[in-house]
Design an enzyme around this catalytic site. Structure first.
Site, PDB file in Angstrom:
ATOM      1  N   LYS A   1      -1.190  -6.965  13.098  1.00  0.00           N
ATOM      2  CA  LYS A   1      -2.188  -6.049  12.551  1.00  0.00           C
ATOM      3  C   LYS A   1      -3.540  -6.352  13.186  1.00  0.00           C
ATOM      4  CE  LYS A   1      -3.860  -4.264   8.090  1.00  0.00           C
ATOM      5  NZ  LYS A   1      -3.714  -4.360   6.614  1.00  0.00           N
TER       6      LYS A   1
ATOM      7  N   THR B   1       0.820  -1.212   0.000  1.00  0.00           N
ATOM      8  CA  THR B   1       0.000   0.000   0.000  1.00  0.00           C
ATOM      9  C   THR B   1       0.851   1.258   0.000  1.00  0.00           C
ATOM     10  OG1 THR B   1      -1.757  -1.159   1.179  1.00  0.00           O
ATOM     11  CG2 THR B   1      -1.829   1.230   1.237  1.00  0.00           C
TER      12      THR B   1
ATOM     13  N   THR C   1       1.136  -3.943   4.522  1.00  0.00           N
ATOM     14  CA  THR C   1       0.864  -4.218   5.934  1.00  0.00           C
ATOM     15  C   THR C   1       0.243  -5.591   6.189  1.00  0.00           C
ATOM     16  OG1 THR C   1      -1.285  -3.106   5.768  1.00  0.00           O
ATOM     17  CG2 THR C   1       0.594  -1.774   6.497  1.00  0.00           C
ATOM     18  N   ASP C   2      -0.339  -6.224   5.170  1.00  0.00           N
ATOM     19  CA  ASP C   2      -1.072  -7.467   5.420  1.00  0.00           C
ATOM     20  C   ASP C   2      -0.180  -8.591   5.938  1.00  0.00           C
ATOM     21  OD1 ASP C   2      -3.475  -6.358   4.715  1.00  0.00           O
ATOM     22  OD2 ASP C   2      -3.502  -7.175   2.680  1.00  0.00           O
TER      23      ASP C   2
ATOM     24  N   TYR D   1      -7.493   0.782  -4.382  1.00  0.00           N
ATOM     25  CA  TYR D   1      -6.212   1.234  -4.908  1.00  0.00           C
ATOM     26  C   TYR D   1      -5.474   0.032  -5.451  1.00  0.00           C
ATOM     27  CZ  TYR D   1      -4.436  -0.638  -0.528  1.00  0.00           C
ATOM     28  OH  TYR D   1      -4.130  -1.475   0.513  1.00  0.00           O
TER      29      TYR D   1
ATOM     30  N   GLU E   1      -4.402 -27.249  28.738  1.00  0.00           N
ATOM     31  CA  GLU E   1      -5.682 -27.770  28.246  1.00  0.00           C
ATOM     32  C   GLU E   1      -5.511 -29.112  27.545  1.00  0.00           C
ATOM     33  OE1 GLU E   1      -8.583 -25.480  26.284  1.00  0.00           O
ATOM     34  OE2 GLU E   1      -8.143 -23.647  27.399  1.00  0.00           O
TER      35      GLU E   1
END
Length: 386
Positions: free
Chosen positions: A223, A71, A150-151, A84, A342
């Site tokens: 993120k 981006t 950023t992903d 975009y 657990e």
């Protein structure tokens, strides 16, 4: 704060100091900032040299900007208010959009790739790592900034943190808005990233992620929002520092322990590791499908403390006992997956991810498999030590 944990696996008892950040966390005694002389860099790992000395007085730090797309290099789509196209601007375009950035450091720019980070892949990871290691080994730069979408920025940061054999800083930076947006955040983020990479106080901190005036360590950053510029947080440890126009300030201490590092994998693709996402009413189909397609490792994004349905637990245990590396992580956004809590990892043959989320657990398992590490006790120890 560090916590002491005892790992029990098949009769093996291992004492390990754990930090809430998990892999690569900070456990030193004091923080430092760019306004004061740099503290001694973190202890070098075996085979590494402490090559993170500051530039000579009166000279600008040399920072390489390696662009991958994302981006931050995107341009708006005229047919959509929010759409975009990622990876349109070049590394030089990004630098030219930040007035005065050349006063911070002597910059060089290279285009490694120009893709959206949803398409980030093993080939680009290895190419980045090789180039960064080459730049540092030749003492051509004092720090590196990687522009990235950023992903998947947290996964690339985690990968580089464990294959870059230098104490010089590597800083990943991105943006939530494209370069042509009315209020693009990319230029300010890039300036901040260069400031951090040029700071003497950044030495010995491994790979970092910088966005929105905040510095995060590679191990804990994630993120958390689809569109907000304040999307990145470190949920277990908090950020390691902040940056503004005047100063870079680290609020977390330098790590006491050396980073766990591996050789850059010599070939791609890396060993296949699939993430199994747990949900109500789940059967073992995801596990069986992954194994049928050649997965050598499985990471459970489990409910709660890394749990899942009995059918999936049974399938994962069967896979683990056949030699597949199986790690229990959690789909929950924070907290540790506790070993033998657990579920009984000793009986199942599985490994606890501790504070690593599923995406980063997957990367670590890929690196372990690429280096021939499959024994559950060793894998567990590396999750504790990395």
């Amino acid at each position: 704060m560090p916590r002491k944990s005892v790992l029990r696996l098949a009769g093996l008892v291992v004492g390990a100091a754990l930090v809430v950040t998990g892999c690569g966390g900070n456990s030193g005694d004091s923080a430092n900032s760019a306004s004061t002389p740099s503290a001694t860099s973190a202890q070098a790992a075996p085979g590494k040299t402490d090559d993170a000395a500051a530039p000579a007085p009166g000279t600008q730090p040399r920072i390489a900007i390696l662009a991958t797309g994302g981006t931050i290099a995107g341009k708006a789509n005229a047919n959509s208010a929010v759409g975009y196209t990622a990876g349109e601007a070049t590394a030089k375009d990004l630098i030219d959009a930040v007035p005065g950035i050349d006063k911070i450091a002597k910059l060089s720019a290279e285009q490694i790739s120009n893709i959206g980070s949803q398409d980030m892949n093993d080939d680009v990871w290895v190419k980045l790592a090789d180039r960064i290691n080459q730049l540092f080994a030749r003492n051509e730069v004092d720090g590196v900034v990687v522009t990235h979408g950023t992903d998947t920025i947290e996964e690339t940061a985690f990968f580089l943190d464990h294959v870059v054999a230098s104490d010089k800083p590597v800083v990943l930076v991105g943006s939530m808005r494209p370069s042509t947006a009315l209020s693009a955040d990319g230029p300010a983020n890039l300036r901040s990233a260069v400031q951090v990479a040029a700071s003497p106080a950044a030495a010995g901190r491994g790979t970092m992620v910088v966005l929105n005036d905040t510095i995060h360590g590679a191990s804990d950053v994630t993120k958390t929002n689809t569109t907000s510029v304040q999307t990145f947080v470190s949920p277990n440890s908090g950020p390691i520092g902040h940056v503004d126009a005047a100063a870079v300030t680290f609020t977390a201490p330098l790590p006491k322990q050396p980073r766990l590092t591996f050789p850059v994998p010599g070939s791609t693709p890396l060993p296949r590791v699939d993430i199994i996402y747990s949900h109500a009413g789940m059967n073992a189909d995801q596990v069986n499908d992954a194994l049928g397609h050649g997965a050598k490792g499985l990471v459970l994004a489990g409910v709660g403390d890394g749990n899942t349905s009995k059918a999936v637990v049974d399938a994962l245990s069967k896979a683990a006992k056949s030699g597949v590396v199986v790690v229990r992580s959690s789909r929950v956004g924070s907290g540790s997956v506790v070993r033998n809590a657990e579920l009984n990892d000793d009986d199942l043959g599985t490994v606890s991810a501790m504070y690593l989320n599923p995406a980063k657990s997957r990367v670590l398992v890929q690196l372990l498999l690429a280096n021939g590490i499959t024994d559950p006790a060793k894998v567990q120890q590396d999750f504790a030590d990395c």
